[in-house]
Design an enzyme around this catalytic site. Structure first.
Site, PDB file in Angstrom:
ATOM      1  N   ALA A  70      48.715  28.617  30.820  1.00 35.03           N
ATOM      2  CA  ALA A  70      49.585  29.069  29.734  1.00 35.03           C
ATOM      3  C   ALA A  70      48.834  29.027  28.416  1.00 35.03           C
ATOM      4  CB  ALA A  70      50.841  28.195  29.655  1.00 35.03           C
ATOM      5  N   ASP A  71      49.317  29.806  27.476  1.00 34.52           N
ATOM      6  CA  ASP A  71      48.789  29.765  26.116  1.00 34.52           C
ATOM      7  C   ASP A  71      49.952  29.931  25.154  1.00 34.52           C
ATOM      8  OD1 ASP A  71      46.250  29.744  24.420  1.00 34.52           O
ATOM      9  OD2 ASP A  71      47.343  31.464  23.606  1.00 34.52           O
TER      10      ASP A  71
END
Length: 198
Positions: A70-71
């Site tokens: 994820a970012d």
């Protein structure tokens, strides 16, 4: 028991959020170049970062297990803020967020073999006006130093928030609704204790 996955992140916040889902995982951080490309839109940037993290972790792990990455980024006026370099950088970020509404973009990437699934959560957060003395006191807590936009919803940064529209877990770093939908692609049933994946 649900199939284990690899979490391509060293973030304790993402580990805590994934723990809520009850999915077993191994941590394998993925170090990548996080500089935006020239003219890259914020949405494209966070999607690319999450996808590159999952690809790197998949390659490093040998591809035996599914990989989740994820970012999360704070965006204001089309600019991605990232993490503060030092106090002055953090103070400048928080001063710009003060009394204004911004977006938090959180992209999730899941890979298994040659399959790749993605999701994007977009939340809106409005800050109340923040005094310079508050910014200095907040920095002294140590909380903003590794956070996108220099604040954490799950900590004292919540004191700055007037309202939030969207995914609280997305603002924290891993949108659980979108993550659950992606994990369902693996056959993981999060509503059944001990559910086995395909």
């Amino acid at each position: 028991m649900a199939i284990p996955i690899i979490l391509a992140s060293a973030s304790p916040r993402r580990r805590e959020l994934l723990d809520r889902l009850g999915v077993p995982y191994r941590v394998l951080p993925a170090d990548i170049d996080e500089r935006p490309l020239p003219g890259e839109a914020p949405e494209a940037y966070v999607r690319r970062m999450a996808a590159e993290k999952s690809a790197v972790a998949q390659a490093r792990s040998g591809g035996e297990l599914p990989v989740l990455a994820a970012d999360t980024e704070v965006e204001l006026d089309g600019e991605v803020f990232g993490k503060p370099r030092d106090f002055h950088h953090a103070a400048a970020m928080l001063a710009r967020l003060s009394g204004r509404e911004h977006r938090v973009l959180s992209a999730v990437s899941l890979r298994r073999g040659g399959d790749h699934w993605e999701a994007l959560s977009i939340s809106r957060v409005a800050f109340r006006p923040i005094a310079e003395t508050e910014i200095a006191a907040y920095w002294a807590t140590g909380e903003p130093q590794d956070k996108a936009g220099a604040y954490a919803l799950q900590g004292k940064g919540a004191l700055f928030i007037r309202w939030l529209s969207g995914s609280p877990s997305g603002v924290m770093g891993l949108p659980l609704g979108e993550t659950a939908e992606l994990l369902a692609r693996l056959g993981i049933d999060l509503w059944r204790t001990g559910a086995a994946g395909r």
